[in-house]
Each structure stands twice: as C-alpha cells, then as structure tokens.
Design a protein around this motif. Structure first.
Motif, PDB file in Angstrom:
ATOM      1  N   UNK A   1       0.804  -1.221   0.000  1.00  0.00           N
ATOM      2  CA  UNK A   1       0.000   0.000   0.000  1.00  0.00           C
ATOM      3  C   UNK A   1       0.837   1.271   0.000  1.00  0.00           C
ATOM      4  N   UNK A   2       2.168   1.143  -0.051  1.00  0.00           N
ATOM      5  CA  UNK A   2       3.022   2.326  -0.095  1.00  0.00           C
ATOM      6  C   UNK A   2       3.040   3.101   1.206  1.00  0.00           C
ATOM      7  N   UNK A   3       3.126   2.384   2.341  1.00  0.00           N
ATOM      8  CA  UNK A   3       3.119   3.008   3.656  1.00  0.00           C
ATOM      9  C   UNK A   3       4.522   2.927   4.255  1.00  0.00           C
ATOM     10  N   UNK A   4       5.161   4.063   4.556  1.00  0.00           N
ATOM     11  CA  UNK A   4       6.494   4.017   5.147  1.00  0.00           C
ATOM     12  C   UNK A   4       6.428   3.759   6.645  1.00  0.00           C
ATOM     13  N   UNK A   5       7.246   2.854   7.115  1.00  0.00           N
ATOM     14  CA  UNK A   5       7.437   2.644   8.544  1.00  0.00           C
ATOM     15  C   UNK A   5       8.832   2.081   8.742  1.00  0.00           C
ATOM     16  N   UNK A   6       9.351   2.236   9.972  1.00  0.00           N
ATOM     17  CA  UNK A   6      10.721   1.851  10.295  1.00  0.00           C
ATOM     18  C   UNK A   6      10.703   0.738  11.322  1.00  0.00           C
TER      19      UNK A   6
ATOM     20  N   UNK B   1      13.300 -10.178   4.673  1.00  0.00           N
ATOM     21  CA  UNK B   1      12.544  -8.934   4.536  1.00  0.00           C
ATOM     22  C   UNK B   1      12.828  -8.184   3.242  1.00  0.00           C
ATOM     23  N   UNK B   2      13.857  -8.537   2.522  1.00  0.00           N
ATOM     24  CA  UNK B   2      14.156  -7.778   1.307  1.00  0.00           C
ATOM     25  C   UNK B   2      13.007  -7.766   0.297  1.00  0.00           C
ATOM     26  N   UNK B   3      12.294  -8.877   0.084  1.00  0.00           N
ATOM     27  CA  UNK B   3      11.200  -8.815  -0.899  1.00  0.00           C
ATOM     28  C   UNK B   3       9.993  -7.999  -0.458  1.00  0.00           C
ATOM     29  N   UNK B   4       9.879  -7.684   0.842  1.00  0.00           N
ATOM     30  CA  UNK B   4       8.681  -7.001   1.324  1.00  0.00           C
ATOM     31  C   UNK B   4       8.992  -5.627   1.913  1.00  0.00           C
ATOM     32  N   UNK B   5      10.170  -5.101   1.653  1.00  0.00           N
ATOM     33  CA  UNK B   5      10.547  -3.760   2.100  1.00  0.00           C
ATOM     34  C   UNK B   5      11.221  -3.009   0.960  1.00  0.00           C
ATOM     35  N   UNK B   6      11.428  -1.720   1.162  1.00  0.00           N
ATOM     36  CA  UNK B   6      12.244  -0.944   0.232  1.00  0.00           C
ATOM     37  C   UNK B   6      13.721  -1.077   0.544  1.00  0.00           C
ATOM     38  N   UNK B   7      14.039  -1.610   1.712  1.00  0.00           N
ATOM     39  CA  UNK B   7      15.432  -1.811   2.086  1.00  0.00           C
ATOM     40  C   UNK B   7      15.517  -2.495   3.434  1.00  0.00           C
TER      41      UNK B   7
ATOM     42  N   UNK C   1      15.485   6.027   6.507  1.00  0.00           N
ATOM     43  CA  UNK C   1      14.315   6.905   6.526  1.00  0.00           C
ATOM     44  C   UNK C   1      14.153   7.618   5.191  1.00  0.00           C
ATOM     45  N   UNK C   2      15.258   8.007   4.575  1.00  0.00           N
ATOM     46  CA  UNK C   2      15.176   8.644   3.259  1.00  0.00           C
ATOM     47  C   UNK C   2      14.604   7.675   2.231  1.00  0.00           C
ATOM     48  N   UNK C   3      15.059   6.426   2.267  1.00  0.00           N
ATOM     49  CA  UNK C   3      14.540   5.413   1.344  1.00  0.00           C
ATOM     50  C   UNK C   3      13.044   5.189   1.581  1.00  0.00           C
ATOM     51  N   UNK C   4      12.650   5.115   2.856  1.00  0.00           N
ATOM     52  CA  UNK C   4      11.257   4.821   3.192  1.00  0.00           C
ATOM     53  C   UNK C   4      10.301   5.898   2.703  1.00  0.00           C
TER      54      UNK C   4
ATOM     55  N   UNK D   1       6.543   5.539  -1.249  1.00  0.00           N
ATOM     56  CA  UNK D   1       6.982   5.189   0.102  1.00  0.00           C
ATOM     57  C   UNK D   1       6.834   3.701   0.392  1.00  0.00           C
ATOM     58  N   UNK D   2       7.482   3.263   1.482  1.00  0.00           N
ATOM     59  CA  UNK D   2       7.383   1.873   1.895  1.00  0.00           C
ATOM     60  C   UNK D   2       8.164   1.611   3.160  1.00  0.00           C
ATOM     61  N   UNK D   3       8.020   0.425   3.735  1.00  0.00           N
ATOM     62  CA  UNK D   3       8.697   0.094   4.984  1.00  0.00           C
ATOM     63  C   UNK D   3      10.166  -0.246   4.787  1.00  0.00           C
TER      64      UNK D   3
END
Length: 591
Positions: free
Chosen positions: A91-96, A127-133, A151-154, A159-161
């Motif tokens: 869903x393009x939701x950033x979280x850390x 986690x690599x397939x389900x995150x931006x990094x 945080x910059x990547x997210x 956006x993404x986790x």
C-alpha cells in the motif's frame, strides 16, 4: 562525551519527529528499551503481538503522515512482522522496523532464535522482498548514518517500509560526537510532471467527449489531493470515480461523484468507465479487483478509451493497460498544474455529465431496498450504510479484509476525505481490527469504527486490550456470519461444495460455533453488546461512538445475503491453461 549506540538511536528518534513507537519486548532489544526509558516524551505502545505493532504503525502514518517506529526482538518476534510489513509495502506506507539480534560474537553459532541457516544475516534476506530496504548494522559508528539512509529510502519515491537489525553488542557499543538529524539527509519531494506533458494531457482532456477522473490510494497520501481533485472536477465538469482505497476523496454526495469502480463498486461507476473515451488516472494502479481481473469490457473498454496515467512510481505506469500518456509525478501537483494549464467552460461535457447522473440515479434507486431492509438479523448492506450515516459528521472507519468489503464499498456513503481507510493490496485479515487503536492514540478526539468479520477479529482479539489500556474510543463492529463468508461463497460457486474450514462449527456435532465476543470484550475491560435485531444496530453504534469507550458490537447478520459484485462480475480467476477471458496484450496463445 561517549554514549551508548542505543542512546544515540533514542536521540535520533526524537530528532526525526517521532511521537510514538510500537512493538513488543524481548531480550535482543533490552538495550534500546533501556535507552527509551529516558525519553518519556516518545510514547511507547506495547502491542499484544508484533504483527499488531506493524499494523498500528501503518495506521499511525495514514492518520498523521508521520513515520512511526516498530521495535521488536529477534527470531520469532521479527518474523511475526513479515505479513504486516508486506501489507505496508503493497500500500506504499512508510514505517521503520528496528529489530534486535544476538551479539556479533554469536554469529554462525546457531544460537536461540537466530536465523543462521544460510548466513549470518538471514533475517535481512527474509525482509528484502517485502521492504524498500533491509540492513544489518555491524558497527556502532554507522548506525545513525544507516537510520538516516533508511528513513530517506522509506519516504522518497513511492513510500514503503524499511528494516534495520541491530546486534546486541552494537546497541551497547560506545560512540561519541553529534547525532545528525534526518532532515540533514532527507529529500523534499513533490515531483512535478513536465509542463509540456501537462499541456498534452490538457489537450487530450479538451478533445474528449466522455472523460472520467479516476483517483486512487496514491492521491490519498498526497497532501492536498482531495482539494485539488475537487477543483479540477468542478471547474472542468468531469465525473469522478475512485479505486477502493480512494473512496470518498471526492465526497460521495457530490453531484460529480460516482463512487468506487471495481469488482464490488457501484454500477454507475462501471457504466461510466466502460463508456469513457478518456480516463485520467491519478495514483491508481489498475489492480485485479479494481478491473475485475483485467477482463476486457468488464470495467474498462480500452478499445475505445485512452488512458493518461499519473503515478510517483514509474513501475506502475502501463503495467496492466496501455497508456496514451504515462507521467511520473505527484498526483496533487499534477492536478494543480492541469487546472492551471487548461481552461474552458465547466459545462463542456454537460451531456456526458447528465448521462452519468442518470446512471447514478438508477443505481441509488436500485439499492434503496438494501439500505432500508427491515429483515432481522440485519442485512450487511444496511449495516454498512448505517455506519456511514453515523459517521457522516465525525469519526473514521477502518475496513478489514473479508466479505465486509463487498458491502462497505458499494453501500456506505463516505462524505469526507480522509475518513475511509482500507488495506486491500496484501489484504491481510485483521489489519483494521489490530491496528485502528493507533488512529485514536494520535487523534483521540476523533472516534474510530472498525468494520471486521468474525474470522478477521479472531485473528487478534487481544488488540482490544491495547485500547482499554490507553482509554481509546475504538468501536469494533463484527459482522458475525459464523463463517469465512466470501471464501465459502466463492468455493461453492466454483466447485458446488464447501470445505469445513470455511465455516466455524463444533466438529462432533456440526452445529455453528461462535465465541461470545461481547463477553470477551467485557473480560478485557471494554464495553460489549450482542446485536440480534436490525433496529438495534444504529442506536447501539451511536451510543458506542458517543461514549468514548472501547466497545465491541457483535452483530448477527443475515447469512442468506449473497456477496455483492458489480453487475455481471464475480470473484473467479482464469484457471484453465490456455483458455482465458479476453484481456489486453499483443500476443495470444496459438490455437
């Protein structure tokens, strides 16, 4: 002056503007939690399961537009986050996510809860397939740099986790110097479409006779999107349809709003998109449910319709349908620029607007018997409609995954942008039931209603305890049909019979089974009420919303009602090799 790495992390979280962190305790994050004891201004929320923490951080962002941290231990604690992180990614939701791990001294020794089967950093590849990094930190002096990068990547692009894993000894390593705030390493992002391309989009709009504006979840998360959409729609006189996540971006009582378009969208919206000669799609992906599995002519007829697709993610443009113009850019900025670059009378498409208004009037007349259905137990369509009426002026609704979507999408009227929330991409059951408490943590004066099924609620009923602990005005409305309704109906429709897993029964007798959800709520310290009669529902919901107390309404629904699908559509997939419905693509299987 030297400090522990975790003290630097705590300082960084404060510098990042973090207000809340979610998670669950475990030995691998003892140091980080110890550092946070000295930061009471950062509000730590103990979830009752790590997946709940991820959903809470997800909804925290949807509510505030600010990234929240999820803090979990290693091994099973971290692995419990995978599904929720995948939902956020879809869903393009950033979280850390900040996870602990054993000390670097233990790498390769196969310690308790360590993922060591194919390398020291096994959790990171998961986690690599389900995150931006996803990264494993191995030096204390690089952790703040890594957090700034993560945080910059997210938050950039789509956006993404993101995930950072901190070994125990790295957390306790001593560092010195200044903690660099993330603002020094961040980017300001509002990518604008090139002016010449905006002009070209304007020319296509001016040349169209039957244009439609389609808006989706991308515009929901673009600041100012609802206002820009309404300005374009009204000043150019263009009808608006939304994808499921975009429902209510233009209030659904607005004369240009046709509601959701998709598998369970409004019939008037589907008729409009099938006849449109131009669709300007802003922040929409053309997913399978939205397009009825890309069936030719079901929702769209691309033989007659040109598409202008605008998205911050270039990978989504032209993925599923050919486009006349594929434009990378922020949705709000594009709509603002389109309005500035075009002119013309608001009645340029008056005949078309009058035609689709007729579609809307026919649709509303056809569903009136559902909205006022007198039968008991309550018709689920009437129930969802009444939720929208109770929340017309105040409150928000969070829609869980299950048959509830098939009633909420077409029958609920959403009047205010930002009050409808759903996670249909990964479609993890329990997302709303487990995560909605975060919305009231950050906006406690605005009550939240969760629409969930009995199956989804049972995946994490202990989420009610979090609301009780923090005194949150969350109301869970459980559609209790004693089964996984959409699964049973789909299987019976396809195979003519039902597997026992689709229904909740006592094995020895076959009689239907349901927990006493109202009593369960009361055992947690919340309010709980069982609803048997249709007329009981709305007064009970109004009372719950006004009470400001966490409340569970266990609602018996009419199980004879079929799932709603847009006329002529269903949930089935192409499942015969070499034989499919007509779709869009240049190559076909040879006969």
């Amino acid at each position: 002056m030297p400090m522990r790495t975790v003290d630097a992390v705590a300082e960084w979280l404060e510098a990042a503007g973090t207000t809340h962190y979610y998670g669950y305790a475990g030995g691998a994050v003892w140091p980080l939690l110890d550092a946070l004891v000295d930061r009471p201004e950062l509000r730590g929320v103990q979830a009752k399961h790590e997946s709940h923490a991820v959903h809470q951080a997800d909804i925290h962002y949807r509510t505030t537009g600010r990234v929240a941290a999820v803090i979990v231990t290693k091994g099973p604690g971290l692995l419990n986050c995978v599904g929720g992180v995948a939902s956020a990614m879809h869903d393009g939701i950033p979280l850390l996510v900040i996870a602990g791990s054993g000390p670097t001294h233990f790498m390769g020794k196969g310690g308790m809860q360590e993922l060591f089967y194919a390398g020291f950093d096994d959790a990171v590849p998961v986690f690599k397939p389900v995150t931006k990094g996803a990264w494993l930190a191995v030096r204390p002096d690089t952790v703040i740099d890594l957090l700034n990068h993560a945080l910059r990547v997210a938050t950039s692009g789509r956006p993404g986790p993101v995930l950072i894993q901190l070994p125990l000894d790295v957390q306790l390593g001593e560092v010195e110097g200044q903690v660099e705030p993330p603002v020094r390493r961040s980017v300001r992002q509002r990518t604008r479409v090139d002016a010449a391309d905006v002009t070209e989009a304007g020319r296509l709009l001016a040349a169209a006779e039957r244009p439609v504006l389609l808006v989706g979840g991308g515009l929901v998360r673009s600041p100012g999107g609802a206002q820009a959409l309404q300005a374009v729609a009204e000043q150019r006189g263009v009808p608006v349809v939304t994808s499921l996540p975009g429902k209510g971006l233009l209030g659904e009582e607005h004369p240009l709003s046709l509601g959701c378009v998709g598998r369970s969208g409004t019939e008037c919206a589907a008729r409009a998109t099938r006849e449109a000669d131009l669709v300007i799609a802003v922040g929409a992906r053309f997913s399978d449910n939205h397009t009825a599995n890309w069936r030719k002519g079901a929702i769209y007829d691309m033989d007659i319709t040109k598409v202008v697709q605008v998205n911050v993610d270039p990978d989504e443009i032209g993925r599923n349908y050919p486009v006349e113009l594929g434009l990378v850019g922020d949705g709000t900025a594009f709509l603002e620029d389109l309005l500035a670059a075009t002119d013309g009378p608001a009645d340029a498409y008056a005949g078309w607007v009058q035609r689709v208004a007729g579609f809307r009037d026919e649709w509303r007349a056809s569903i009136e018997p559902v909205l006022t259905a007198p039968t008991s137990p309550i018709h689920p369509g009437r129930m969802c409609y009444e939720v929208g009426e109770v929340l017309a002026q105040r409150g928000r609704v969070f829609i869980d995954i299950g048959d509830v979507i098939q009633y909420a999408e077409p029958y609920m009227t959403v009047r205010r942008p930002g009050t409808w929330h759903i996670s249909p991409g990964m479609a993890e059951m329990g997302w709303a039931a487990q995560g909605a408490s975060a919305a009231c943590l950050v906006a406690p004066d605005d009550p939240a209603v969760v629409l969930t099924g009995d199956g989804a609620f049972m995946m994490g009923p202990q989420a009610v305890a979090t609301a009780v602990e923090h005194g949150l005005p969350v109301t869970w409305v459980i559609l209790n049909n004693l089964e996984l309704g959409i699964e049973r109906k789909g299987a019976v429709g396809k195979f003519g019979r039902s597997h026992p897993w689709y229904s909740f029964t006592i094995e020895a007798t076959g009689e239907p089974y349901t927990p006493d959800f109202a009593a369960l709520a009361r055992s947690f310290g919340a309010e709980g009420e069982r609803i048997e009669e249709a007329g009981q529902f709305r007064p009970a919901l109004e009372k719950a919303v006004e009470s400001g107390r966490p409340t569970v309404l266990d609602v018996a629904i009419d199980v004879t009602v079929p799932s709603y699908f847009t006329k002529g559509l269903d949930r089935f997939y192409p499942d015969t090799w070499g034989a499919s419905y007509p779709s869009y693509g240049q190559l076909k299987l040879a006969r």
